[in-house]
Design an enzyme around this catalytic site. Structure first.
Site, PDB file in Angstrom:
ATOM      1  N   ARG A 416       0.801  -1.213   0.000  1.00  0.00           N
ATOM      2  CA  ARG A 416       0.000   0.000   0.000  1.00  0.00           C
ATOM      3  C   ARG A 416       0.840   1.271   0.000  1.00  0.00           C
ATOM      4  O   ARG A 416       1.753   1.434   0.803  1.00  0.00           O
ATOM      5  CB  ARG A 416      -0.957   0.013   1.197  1.00  0.00           C
ATOM      6  CG  ARG A 416      -1.929   1.182   1.199  1.00  0.00           C
ATOM      7  CD  ARG A 416      -2.882   1.102   2.362  1.00  0.00           C
ATOM      8  NE  ARG A 416      -3.853   0.046   2.189  1.00  0.00           N
ATOM      9  CZ  ARG A 416      -4.238  -0.774   3.159  1.00  0.00           C
ATOM     10  NH1 ARG A 416      -3.691  -0.685   4.350  1.00  0.00           N
ATOM     11  NH2 ARG A 416      -5.143  -1.702   2.931  1.00  0.00           N
ATOM     12  N   HIS A 446       4.646 -10.843   1.905  1.00  0.00           N
ATOM     13  CA  HIS A 446       5.172  -9.969   2.956  1.00  0.00           C
ATOM     14  C   HIS A 446       6.408 -10.556   3.636  1.00  0.00           C
ATOM     15  O   HIS A 446       7.082  -9.878   4.409  1.00  0.00           O
ATOM     16  CB  HIS A 446       4.062  -9.718   3.994  1.00  0.00           C
ATOM     17  CG  HIS A 446       4.340  -8.602   4.944  1.00  0.00           C
ATOM     18  ND1 HIS A 446       4.564  -8.801   6.284  1.00  0.00           N
ATOM     19  CD2 HIS A 446       4.438  -7.263   4.745  1.00  0.00           C
ATOM     20  CE1 HIS A 446       4.769  -7.639   6.878  1.00  0.00           C
ATOM     21  NE2 HIS A 446       4.705  -6.683   5.973  1.00  0.00           N
ATOM     22  N   ARG A 575       3.652  -2.542  19.690  1.00  0.00           N
ATOM     23  CA  ARG A 575       3.824  -1.105  19.455  1.00  0.00           C
ATOM     24  C   ARG A 575       2.511  -0.387  19.175  1.00  0.00           C
ATOM     25  O   ARG A 575       2.248   0.687  19.678  1.00  0.00           O
ATOM     26  CB  ARG A 575       4.770  -0.882  18.268  1.00  0.00           C
ATOM     27  CG  ARG A 575       5.117   0.594  18.040  1.00  0.00           C
ATOM     28  CD  ARG A 575       5.747   0.809  16.680  1.00  0.00           C
ATOM     29  NE  ARG A 575       4.765   0.789  15.610  1.00  0.00           N
ATOM     30  CZ  ARG A 575       4.913   0.113  14.476  1.00  0.00           C
ATOM     31  NH1 ARG A 575       5.969  -0.625  14.270  1.00  0.00           N
ATOM     32  NH2 ARG A 575       3.980   0.159  13.536  1.00  0.00           N
TER      33      ARG A 575
END
Length: 706
Positions: A416, A446, A575
């Protein structure tokens, strides 16, 4: 923490569900980024950069996540998600949370602006320019700005022009001179994005003071030059954010690259998702904009300059103010490779771990460069998800292909907002003779893996690199990630099979070492987590430490709850988004969740399982999100070398000791900063020191830093 205290108070009651909402959790992550912009202990220019990150984070969140919720509402979708929210109910909550964070963001901007002013860095209103400055800016307007401006009228013969997403425009309300017409005229004007947002004003050569005026203020002041015969009634800034998600029919596409290029052109006309307008905008201008964009509720009046993302480039461009930045860090070249330039000789003896950004990404570039020039190397295979704008890896792969080596690159075209760059890289690689593959239909590639096959005497040896982060030399300076270099035969065999599955036809494989999504990772994670529960139930040592970017998969969360109830202590370092509620009696009181937001973006995915006293450690490309486990090709690689396992455990221990930049997730979904009264310990500072000892086989205790 600067949050809605009433809402926070109400959420201290028992949670309605066992899960936190993903999008509301993301808002809280962006608030933790905003806290860094508000922290007076951070250098001033670093605070400005964090404020820019808040802005760019919101842009992406709204263009993808909020836009998707709006689509669901328009489609009449009313089903609740597993966290208990309908699209419309979540949307109302998001409007409140986004409005609150924007208000806090601009209060912080004004605070930072005042502090910059004290340091001699001043944003000047046009009305406050000195005569000499005004003369200089008028000439700059005539010579540089005016020639590139294009005023666009909106009337019966000229329909509303295309407004590009996330560009700043001026909305201009006009009346005709010497006319009695009551209906005003309307026009828009795009602010040139290829000119500096902040125009420097002349200053004395011996002065440290630096003054700037915003380009939109200059254009607003000279708006009459664009509309002769008309009187400007009001000039206001606005900015539109469109739905930026791509809808790609991969199965029906004859050429995936061409299909994505077509969708990228459509992105420019995506459905409007958010409208930002200058505070005090003329009612007629707002009426025209809302009617054109069909937006009623996701409209925000901004008390300050639109798009604070400019602060990142602005902070980095100023000369003479280094004392307002973090002290620069020079990444160390990994000691294991520094003493011997032959990567293959080193890896035949031992595995090597590289810890970015404290250790240099140049090691990866040199690894590929050596392979491209080595006559014994037969093949290089690599996945590319996000690469930098001028990646040295691309050049090295091209050299390898041109020298006759078999070079295969799996390029993810659907990364993206990097689609156009990846298309350009794919074409360049193909032109140099590389075999370029766009991955599997319906899946994003990925995984971060490189395989080098080398002829060594009568046999072929495989050398593998597995990373937690992208092959991107730019982000490797700003993200914490781990790189594992190995010649382990089991990992090498699995690497070959994985590339065969990505590039050809290959049935599901019984992996020697790897855990791969979407075929086996979800089930393997379940087994690993529940195995810890069995150890705990039997009185054997058990523990889970998992470090990732996001945790949102319901099945994984349920497995973690089960393990915690069986007695497994679980430390999660997440995170960003976390949908698990820690600290609920009878469900998750043995689970802690902390988030670290600091100078570097915490990006590494590390998974530790105590396994009854025989610990297992994995490095992974995958977060524990549904998309990673079901819609992407992802990789979990076990760490075989016991020395490297100890190094990674030390990294986890250091991270868990952080009491300066850690925030702990509460059952109500909000985060609270660590407050344990111990000596300050900042994990990223400690990590810098650890890498300076990593060249030896044993690591010292991590030093403490304030």
């Amino acid at each position: 923490m600067n949050v809605n205290e009433e809402e926070k108070k109400n959420n201290h009651t028992s949670p309605a569900t066992a899960y936190l909402n993903r999008d509301l959790s993301w808002i809280e992550f962006n608030r933790r980024v905003l806290q860094e912009a508000q922290d007076p202990d951070n250098p001033l220019m670093e605070r400005a950069k964090f404020l820019a990150i808040v802005s760019s984070n919101l842009d992406e969140f709204i263009s993808v996540r909020v836009a998707g919720i709006q689509d669901q509402i328009r489609a009449g979708y009313t089903k609740k998600d597993f966290t208990g929210y309908t699209p419309s109910g979540l949307y109302k909550r998001l409007i409140k949370r986004v409005s609150k964070i924007i208000a806090d963001q601009y209060r912080t901007f004004r605070d930072i602006s005042r502090s910059l002013h004290k340091e001699g860095i001043v944003f000047v209103d046009y009305e406050d320019l000195t005569p000499a400055q005004e003369l200089s800016i008028e000439q700059y307007y005539r010579d540089i700005i005016f020639p590139v401006l294009t005023p666009m009228a909106v009337d019966q013969s000229r329909p509303f022009p295309l407004v590009h997403s996330q560009f700043i425009y001026l909305a201009v309300v006009l009346t005709r001179k010497d006319s009695q017409e009551e209906e005003p005229y309307f026009a828009i004007l795009q602010i040139p994005s290829n000119l500096p947002r902040c125009i420097p004003l002349p200053h004395r050569s011996n002065s440290k003071k630096r003054q700037f005026v915003f380009i939109e203020d200059v254009i607003r002041h000279h708006i009459q030059t664009l509309f002769s015969g008309y009187d400007p009634v009001a000039v206001s800034e606005f900015r539109l954010t469109r739905n930026s998600d791509l809808t790609i029919d991969e199965e029906g596409a004859e050429d995936l690259l061409e299909e994505i290029e077509k969708e990228l052109r459509k992105r420019r006309r995506g459905v409007p998702a958010r409208l930002e307008v200058q505070k005090g905008i003329h009612p007629y201008a707002l009426e025209q904009l809302q009617a054109e964009f069909e937006l009623e509720d996701f409209v925000f009046e901004i008390d300050g300059p639109l798009d604070l993302g400019f602060l990142r480039g602005f902070a980095g461009s100023l000369k003479g103010f280094s004392y307002l930045h973090d002290a620069p860090i020079e990444p160390l070249y990994p000691a294991e490779f520094d003493e011997n330039e032959d990567f293959f000789e080193v890896l035949r003896e031992r595995d090597v771990l590289v810890y970015h950004p404290y250790e240099s990404f140049d090691a990866m570039t040199d690894f590929i460069t050596q392979a491209s020039e080595d006559e014994q190397v037969m093949a290089i295979k690599m996945t590319l998800y996000r690469v930098s704008g001028n990646s040295p890896l691309i050049s090295a792969l091209a050299v390898a292909a041109e020298s006759g080596k078999q070079v295969t690159v799996v390029v993810e075209l659907k990364a993206r907002f990097d689609e156009e760059r990846n298309i350009a890289w794919a074409r360049k690689l193909e032109q140099s003779g590389c075999h370029v593959v766009y991955g599997l239909v319906g899946l994003k590639t990925h995984a971060k893996i490189t395989l080098i096959v080398r002829q060594e005497g009568p046999e072929l040896r495989r050398y593998v690199h597995v990373g937690t982060g992208n092959y991107n030399d730019s982000t490797a300076k700003a993200y914490t990630d781990l790189s594992l270099f190995t010649a382990n035969s089991e990992i090498g065999l699995d690497a070959s099979e994985l590339f065969n599955q990505m590039t050809g036809y290959s049935a599901n494989h019984d992996w020697n070492a790897f855990v791969v999504a979407p075929t086996s990772m979800s089930l393997s994670l379940q087994k690993l987590i529940l195995r810890e529960a069995e150890h705990a139930a039997a009185g054997r040592p058990s523990r889970i430490i998992a470090k990732m970017n996001s945790l949102s998969n319901q099945e994984v969360i349920d497995n973690l709850y089960s393990a915690a109830q069986a007695g497994v202590p679980i430390d999660l370092i997440v995170r960003g988004v976390c949908c698990l509620r820690p600290g609920i009696e009878g469900l998750s009181e043995r689970i802690t969740v902390r988030s670290i937001v600091d100078r570097f973006l915490e990006h590494s995915r590390i998974y530790y399982f105590e396994n009854g006293g025989n610990p297992e450690v994995y490095l992974s490309s995958a977060d524990w999100m549904t998309r990673n486990l079901t819609r992407r090709i992802e990789l979990m690689c076990p760490v075989k070398d016991p020395v490297i396992r100890k190094q990674i455990v030390k990294i986890l221990e250091i991270t868990l000791k952080d009491n300066v930049k850690s925030s702990f997730l509460q059952p109500n979904g909000y985060y609270e900063r660590a407050d344990d009264k111990k000596a300050p310990f900042r994990s990223q500072f400690a990590a810098m020191e650890v890498t300076r000892w990593k060249g030896s086989r044993a690591l010292p205790s991590a030093p403490k830093h304030s």
